[in-house]
Design a protein around this motif. Sequence first.
Motif, PDB file in Angstrom:
ATOM      1  N   SER A  28       0.705  -1.491   0.086  1.00 42.73           N
ATOM      2  CA  SER A  28       0.281   0.101   0.161  1.00 42.73           C
ATOM      3  C   SER A  28       0.647   0.885   0.162  1.00 42.73           C
ATOM      4  N   VAL A  29       2.362   1.440  -0.379  1.00 47.16           N
ATOM      5  CA  VAL A  29       2.424   2.484  -1.143  1.00 47.16           C
ATOM      6  C   VAL A  29       2.671   3.257  -2.136  1.00 47.16           C
ATOM      7  N   GLY A  30       1.740   2.926  -2.623  1.00 50.82           N
ATOM      8  CA  GLY A  30       1.455   3.426  -4.325  1.00 50.82           C
ATOM      9  C   GLY A  30       1.834   3.203  -4.954  1.00 50.82           C
ATOM     10  N   LYS A  31       2.910   1.616  -5.198  1.00 55.86           N
ATOM     11  CA  LYS A  31       3.777   1.143  -6.208  1.00 55.86           C
ATOM     12  C   LYS A  31       2.761   1.170  -7.428  1.00 55.86           C
ATOM     13  N   SER A  32       1.633   0.490  -7.541  1.00 56.78           N
ATOM     14  CA  SER A  32       1.114   0.323  -8.849  1.00 56.78           C
ATOM     15  C   SER A  32       0.100   1.901  -9.311  1.00 56.78           C
ATOM     16  N   THR A  33      -0.692   2.294  -8.436  1.00 57.39           N
ATOM     17  CA  THR A  33      -0.237   3.643  -8.759  1.00 57.39           C
ATOM     18  C   THR A  33       0.199   4.467  -9.125  1.00 57.39           C
ATOM     19  N   LEU A  34       1.490   4.045  -8.858  1.00 59.52           N
ATOM     20  CA  LEU A  34       3.124   5.077 -10.074  1.00 59.52           C
ATOM     21  C   LEU A  34       2.691   4.074 -11.382  1.00 59.52           C
ATOM     22  N   LEU A  35       3.062   2.681 -10.934  1.00 64.53           N
ATOM     23  CA  LEU A  35       3.187   2.673 -12.190  1.00 64.53           C
ATOM     24  C   LEU A  35       1.729   3.034 -13.421  1.00 64.53           C
ATOM     25  N   ASN A  36       0.578   2.694 -13.109  1.00 66.77           N
ATOM     26  CA  ASN A  36      -0.069   3.303 -13.814  1.00 66.77           C
ATOM     27  C   ASN A  36      -0.430   5.049 -14.073  1.00 66.77           C
ATOM     28  N   ALA A  37       0.151   5.817 -13.365  1.00 67.59           N
ATOM     29  CA  ALA A  37       0.461   7.404 -13.825  1.00 67.59           C
ATOM     30  C   ALA A  37       1.382   7.256 -14.761  1.00 67.59           C
ATOM     31  N   VAL A  38       2.568   6.618 -14.578  1.00 71.14           N
ATOM     32  CA  VAL A  38       3.113   6.659 -15.245  1.00 71.14           C
ATOM     33  C   VAL A  38       2.774   5.862 -16.930  1.00 71.14           C
ATOM     34  N   MET A  39       1.938   5.341 -17.018  1.00 66.76           N
ATOM     35  CA  MET A  39       1.403   4.730 -17.996  1.00 66.76           C
ATOM     36  C   MET A  39       0.063   5.733 -18.666  1.00 66.76           C
ATOM     37  N   GLY A  40       0.133   6.110 -18.132  1.00 65.06           N
ATOM     38  CA  GLY A  40      -0.952   7.409 -18.636  1.00 65.06           C
ATOM     39  C   GLY A  40      -2.105   6.455 -18.765  1.00 65.06           C
ATOM     40  N   ALA A  41      -2.698   5.147 -18.184  1.00 68.22           N
ATOM     41  CA  ALA A  41      -4.041   4.224 -18.073  1.00 68.22           C
ATOM     42  C   ALA A  41      -3.828   3.433 -17.026  1.00 68.22           C
ATOM     43  N   LYS A  42      -4.477   2.868 -16.782  1.00 72.13           N
ATOM     44  CA  LYS A  42      -5.039   1.776 -15.939  1.00 72.13           C
ATOM     45  C   LYS A  42      -4.411   0.626 -16.318  1.00 72.13           C
ATOM     46  N   LEU A  43      -3.730  -0.567 -16.031  1.00 69.84           N
ATOM     47  CA  LEU A  43      -3.181  -1.162 -16.119  1.00 69.84           C
ATOM     48  C   LEU A  43      -3.382  -2.396 -14.789  1.00 69.84           C
ATOM     49  N   ALA A  44      -2.090  -1.650 -13.951  1.00 70.80           N
ATOM     50  CA  ALA A  44      -2.466  -2.340 -12.620  1.00 70.80           C
ATOM     51  C   ALA A  44      -3.554  -1.854 -11.847  1.00 70.80           C
ATOM     52  N   ILE A  45      -3.796  -3.191 -11.369  1.00 68.49           N
ATOM     53  CA  ILE A  45      -5.297  -2.783  -9.686  1.00 68.49           C
ATOM     54  C   ILE A  45      -4.410  -2.558  -8.718  1.00 68.49           C
ATOM     55  N   THR A  46      -5.665  -1.266  -8.594  1.00 66.32           N
ATOM     56  CA  THR A  46      -5.434  -0.621  -6.878  1.00 66.32           C
ATOM     57  C   THR A  46      -6.612  -1.021  -5.614  1.00 66.32           C
ATOM     58  N   SER A  47      -6.218  -0.556  -4.473  1.00 62.23           N
ATOM     59  CA  SER A  47      -7.247  -0.252  -3.219  1.00 62.23           C
ATOM     60  C   SER A  47      -6.632  -0.545  -2.441  1.00 62.23           C
ATOM     61  N   PRO A  48      -7.365  -0.033  -1.064  1.00 65.72           N
ATOM     62  CA  PRO A  48      -6.879   0.264  -0.153  1.00 65.72           C
ATOM     63  C   PRO A  48      -6.504  -1.250   1.319  1.00 65.72           C
ATOM     64  N   VAL A  49      -6.456  -1.902   0.212  1.00 62.71           N
ATOM     65  CA  VAL A  49      -6.139  -3.386   1.739  1.00 62.71           C
ATOM     66  C   VAL A  49      -4.722  -3.948   0.677  1.00 62.71           C
ATOM     67  N   ALA A  50      -4.721  -4.164   1.698  1.00 64.47           N
ATOM     68  CA  ALA A  50      -2.672  -3.914   1.556  1.00 64.47           C
ATOM     69  C   ALA A  50      -2.982  -5.413   0.942  1.00 64.47           C
ATOM     70  N   GLN A  51      -1.482  -5.582   0.303  1.00 65.19           N
ATOM     71  CA  GLN A  51      -1.013  -6.763  -0.533  1.00 65.19           C
ATOM     72  C   GLN A  51      -2.594  -7.851  -1.984  1.00 65.19           C
ATOM     73  N   THR A  52      -2.748  -5.398  -2.412  1.00 59.97           N
ATOM     74  CA  THR A  52      -3.771  -5.913  -3.581  1.00 59.97           C
ATOM     75  C   THR A  52      -2.716  -6.385  -4.642  1.00 59.97           C
ATOM     76  N   THR A  53      -1.466  -5.817  -5.051  1.00 62.46           N
ATOM     77  CA  THR A  53      -0.770  -6.595  -5.715  1.00 62.46           C
ATOM     78  C   THR A  53      -0.472  -8.459  -5.406  1.00 62.46           C
ATOM     79  N   ARG A  54      -0.484  -9.239  -6.377  1.00 63.09           N
ATOM     80  CA  ARG A  54      -0.731 -10.602  -6.335  1.00 63.09           C
ATOM     81  C   ARG A  54       0.504 -11.352  -7.479  1.00 63.09           C
TER      82      ARG A  54
END
Length: 310
Positions: A28-54
């Motif tokens: 939940s530090v924002g890895k997937s959110t940063l990836l999506n921002a760099v890409m300018g589109a949604k690729l990785a899922i995000t949520s307030p839940v820890a361990q969202t990325t598997r």
Amino acid sequence: MGGSSTDQQANVDRTFRSGFVALVGRPSVGKSTLLNAVMGAKLAITSPVAQTTRRRMRAVVNTDSSQLVIVDTPGLHKPKDALGKELNKVALAELADVDVVAFLIDATKPVGRGDEWVAKHVESSGATFKLLVITKADIAKPDQVSSQIEAASSLAHFDETLVVSAREGFNVDSFVGLVSSHLPAGPKWFPDDMDCDATDEELVAEYVREKVLNNLRQEVPHSVGVICEDIEWAKDGHASISATVIVEREGQKGIVIGRGGKMIKKIGTEARKDIERLFDCKCFLDLEVRVRPDWRRDQNEIRRLGYEAE
């Protein structure tokens, strides 16, 4: 005399940079959110839940002078089951084979023992450039950011520090430029039209799971897995998709389905919007919910869901 076309091409090739950067950090530090921002589109899922990325995901950023492959990894944490151990393996394996490591720290949460543990692995990584990234600057006070930089800088040696807000787009372009400038000279590893290495089935499963997490944050988040069973393409361009939501107990199945099937319908409707954007066509999404008792402790189920480390 001018050089031959081959010599000129060699000079161009030597100036082109390409390589891999791993985004690592606690959940939940924002890895997937940063990836999506760099890409300018949604690729990785995000949520307030820890361990969202598997799943490890590689996203490809092309510029005129570089190809940057960003590796989004699961959050490193103290594992409580076989699934947690696999997620840590996935994340740590990437540190051994990347050119740049970006260690993300949440600006709003105190640096703790978990961050120290991650920092030790960053320190021992073979990456030639190590970047400290302070995230969520949009919701942090300036003194919070300053104290986080000081605390995190003491955990390991970092070549540079960057403060970002992925949601506001602050320093996102700077992140791409800074990381790209520290990649080695090399060829393109992926074709120009490829934006990530995930399959259609993997992306569908992730989008469905995201909607489960965001709609049922307290009840069943860590017990949910999703597998896309099939995608059939009709002649008119429509897609018919079937996916299964896996839970560990009958009670959780009832929660996911909801009274009169309202919750699973809501999950399906929300997921379908993301899937239609992804495929750029109309989609029919059929969701089923099944119980697999203690699947997170079952290596075979973890493998079947695609969460096992390679």
